[in-house]
Each structure stands twice: as structure tokens, then as C-alpha cells.
Scaffold this active site. Structure first.
Site, short mmCIF file in Angstrom:
data_model
loop_
_atom_site.label_atom_id
_atom_site.label_comp_id
_atom_site.label_asym_id
_atom_site.label_seq_id
_atom_site.Cartn_x
_atom_site.Cartn_y
_atom_site.Cartn_z
N THR A 12 0.83 -1.22 0.00
CA THR A 12 0.00 0.00 0.00
C THR A 12 0.86 1.26 0.00
OG1 THR A 12 -1.81 -1.14 1.09
CG2 THR A 12 -1.76 1.23 1.37
N SER A 55 1.86 -7.29 -0.92
CA SER A 55 2.59 -8.26 -0.10
C SER A 55 1.95 -9.65 -0.03
CB SER A 55 2.90 -7.71 1.29
OG SER A 55 1.79 -7.70 2.12
N THR A 86 1.89 -4.38 4.20
CA THR A 86 1.79 -4.73 5.62
C THR A 86 1.23 -6.13 5.87
OG1 THR A 86 -0.39 -3.68 5.76
CG2 THR A 86 1.52 -2.33 6.36
N ASP A 87 0.55 -6.71 4.86
CA ASP A 87 -0.10 -8.01 5.11
C ASP A 87 0.90 -9.11 5.48
OD1 ASP A 87 -2.51 -6.83 4.51
OD2 ASP A 87 -2.78 -7.80 2.58
N1 ASP Z 1 -2.70 -5.48 1.00
C1 ASP Z 1 -1.61 -4.56 1.19
C2 ASP Z 1 -0.29 -5.30 1.04
O1 ASP Z 1 0.10 -5.95 1.99
C3 ASP Z 1 -1.72 -3.95 2.51
C4 ASP Z 1 -0.64 -2.96 2.86
O2 ASP Z 1 0.40 -2.83 2.28
O3 ASP Z 1 -0.87 -2.27 3.88
O4 ASP Z 1 0.35 -5.21 0.04
#
Ligand code: ASP
Length: 319
Positions: A12, A55, A86-87
Site C-alpha cells: 500500500t 505483499s 503490511t499483510d
Molecule cells: N494489501 C496490502 C499489502 O500488503 C496492505 C498494505 O500494504 O498495507 O500489500
């Protein structure tokens, strides 16, 4: 000025929101590469768009590639900053923590709101991550997760909320430090320095979660798979429904290591209960009790331990 290698992998933090539909996706180029004038105030940065991936697309093979790349460039820099979705950030963080042997700071960060969303946290988190990476206090702390003014260790940081910017927490022990306007402060000493030297990712290690009334269907399917190890998120102090016992005996008989963690996110697994499926009996069967780790972290560690083909009994790596 300190020299920092900034490695972007996607997530993200590298995405934008479609202002009409509200959906968030990867853009043609990483928006963070357009903020150089701001981030260059903090360090002499060498920036690399290594991946541009959400991710959930990141695998242990990607993690190893990132690790090898960092190793190859580490000597030329005072620290490393990685941006990541973050995932699965916590898995990449822990993998790199176990892989890279260095005293220099390596910091990973991400964002919960994409680059053009109101209240976007990406640039702020990136600046904080760079500030942590250039701080002398950050040496010998292992890989650090920096998000939302908090500094967490890779072993214990976990994503706790789906969309809240305060998502990364270390439920067991709390953050190791914090970022303030003026300072980078650490309150705990990092005491774990285990490292695993691996060349490839070739092992299969699934992660299974236990639940009330669990029947044999999933574990029987796993028995038919060609796996090298299994991690189970068990119940409470490390107990399983009785249906699991015989299939697990079969796996152990086939020399497949089985690592047990708790689906409770605090406390440790321990061989307390002496009933069918109870922790004492599981322990006596030869199931490995992994203290302190979540299922996803224990899986990363078991993958690495198996890949490193170490001579010692696998139990000894999971105290
Ligand atoms: N779905 C996103 C990812 O992990 C969430 C994020 O980056 O916060 O790529």
C-alpha cells in the site's frame, strides 16, 4: 551524512487510491520515488525498486532474494530501509532477521493508507524508518519494524488491525522503542541473535489452525501432501482436538517435524494437560513446542531451520 540503502518491494505504501471507486492498487511507478527531496534530508539514499508487489504476492523465495541482495550491498551502507506491504511484512521481517548477520540497522516499514489517500501514513512512516536506520542507538537490535511512531522487533511484531494505522503491535512484550519528533528511543535490549544460513527455498511447510470440533479431513489431506514440516496453531497452552492425535503420530512416524504454537496471541505453549490431545501427551509424542512465536513466524523459522540442514535436533531451535 549516513548512507542508507532504500529497498522498495511494493504494498500500500507504493499504491494509490482510485478517487472515484475508492479501490487501492499498484501504480505504474512507485509514488515513493517522487519524494526524494524530502527523504534526502535525512541520509544519503541509494534507492532500489526491487519489487512492485502487493505483499500477499510475496513468498519466501522473494524474501531470500531480498536477503541476498542486502547481503551483497551491506558493506557499502550504514543501514538499510525496506518498504513492504503490511499483510506479510511481519514474515519478511522475521525471515530477514533470521537470515542477515549484521550489527547495522535494518528497518522495515509500510503504510495502511496509500500515497494519495487523506491521512496517508506512507511518507511519514518512511521518514521515521530512515531516522531509525541512521540512529546509532539502532545498532545490534536485529531487524526492526517501524510504523506509527513505534519500533518493534521482527520476532514479535504482528499486524493486529485490518485498516487502523496503529496496526503493528508486539502483544507479548510491547514495542522495543519509539520515534518522537526529536529522538529515537529504545527501552528494551534485543537478546536474540540466531541466524540461519540458507541458499534456497525448497521446503514445504503448511500452517494449520486448530478449532473446536476439528475433524480429520484437513490433517488427512496434509498427510497425503509431500511436506517437510508442519506448524499447528493449537488451543490454549498447546492442546488439540483428540481427532488430530493419530494423524499426527503418523506424520511424526514419517519423520515430519510438527511444531505447535498457540492460537492465543499471548503466553507460551507448555505441556500441561494430560488428556488425549492435551499438551503433555503431544509433547511426549515428539511434537515441538515453539515458545513465543505466532504460527506464521514459527512457519518461517521451521522453513529456515529445515533448509539450513542443521545437525542438532530441531527441538533445540524452538525454545
Ligand atoms: N494489501 C496490502 C499489502 O500488503 C496492505 C498494505 O500494504 O498495507 O500489500
Amino acid at each position: 551524512m549516513k548512507k542508507i540503502l532504500l529497498i522498495h518491494t511494493g504494498g500500500t505504501i507504493a499504491m494509490s487510491e482510485d478517487q472515484k471507486t475508492g479501490t487501492v492498487t499498484t501504480t505504474a511507478s512507485n509514488p515513493l520515488t517522487q519524494v526524494e527531496t524530502i527523504i534526502n534530508q535525512f541520509a544519503a539514499l541509494d534507492e532500489e525498486v526491487f519489487y512492485h508487489l502487493p505483499s500477499p504476492h510475496i513468498t519466501p523465495t522473494h524474501m531470500l532474494e531480498i536477503g541476498k541482495y542486502i547481503e551483497s550491498r551491506m558493506d557499502d551502507f550504514d543501514g538499510i530501509v525496506i518498504t513492504h506491504g503490511t499483510d506479510t511484512l511481519e514474515e519478511t521481517a522475521y525471515f530477514l532477521d533470521l537470515y542477515i548477520a549484521t550489527k547495522k540497522p535494518i528497518v522495515i516499514t509500510g503504510a495502511m493508507r496509500s500515497s494519495n489517500e487523506i491521512g496517508s501514513d506512507g511518507l511519514y512512516n518512511l521518514i521515521c524508518a530512515i531516522r531509525v536506520a541512521i540512529a546509532d542507538e539502532s545498532y545490534e537490535k536485529g531487524l526492526l519494524v517501524v510504523m506509527n511512531d513505534e519500533i518493534h522487533t521482527a520476532a514479535y511484531a504482528t499486524k493486529t488491525a485490518t485498516s487502523n494505522v496503529a496496526t503493528f503491535k508486539s502483544p507479548q512484550f510491547g514495542p522495543i522503542g519509539m520515534v518522537t519528533k526529536q529522538d529515537i528511543c529504545f527501552y528494551h535490549k534485543w537478546i536474540s541473535y540466531e541466524k540461519y544460513k540458507i541458499e534456497n527455498i525448497s521446503k514445504q511447510v503448511p500452517l494449520l489452525k486448530a478449532y473446536a470440533g476439528m475433524d480429520k479431513s484437513l490433517i488427512n489431506a496434509i498427510l497425503k501432501m509431500n511436506i517437510d514440516g508442519l506448524v499447528i496453531e493449537g488451543l490454549g497452552q498447546g492442546n488439540l482436538p483428540p481427532t488430530m492425535v493419530d494423524p499426527l503420530k503418523q506424520l511424526l512416524h514419517n519423520n515430519i517435524p510438527v511444531v505447535l504454537v498457540s492460537r492465543s496471541f499471548k503466553g507460551v505453549v507448555q505441556p500441561t494437560y494430560d488428556y488425549l490431545g492435551g499438551g503433555k501427551q503431544l509433547h511426549e509424542m515428539g511434537i515441538i513446542f515453539a515458545k513465543r512465536l505466532t504460527g506464521q513466524k514459527a512457519r518461517i523459522k521451521l522453513l529456515m531451520v529445515l533448509e539450513a540442514s542443521l545437525n542438532k535436533d530441531i527441538h533445540s531451535y524452538f525454545n
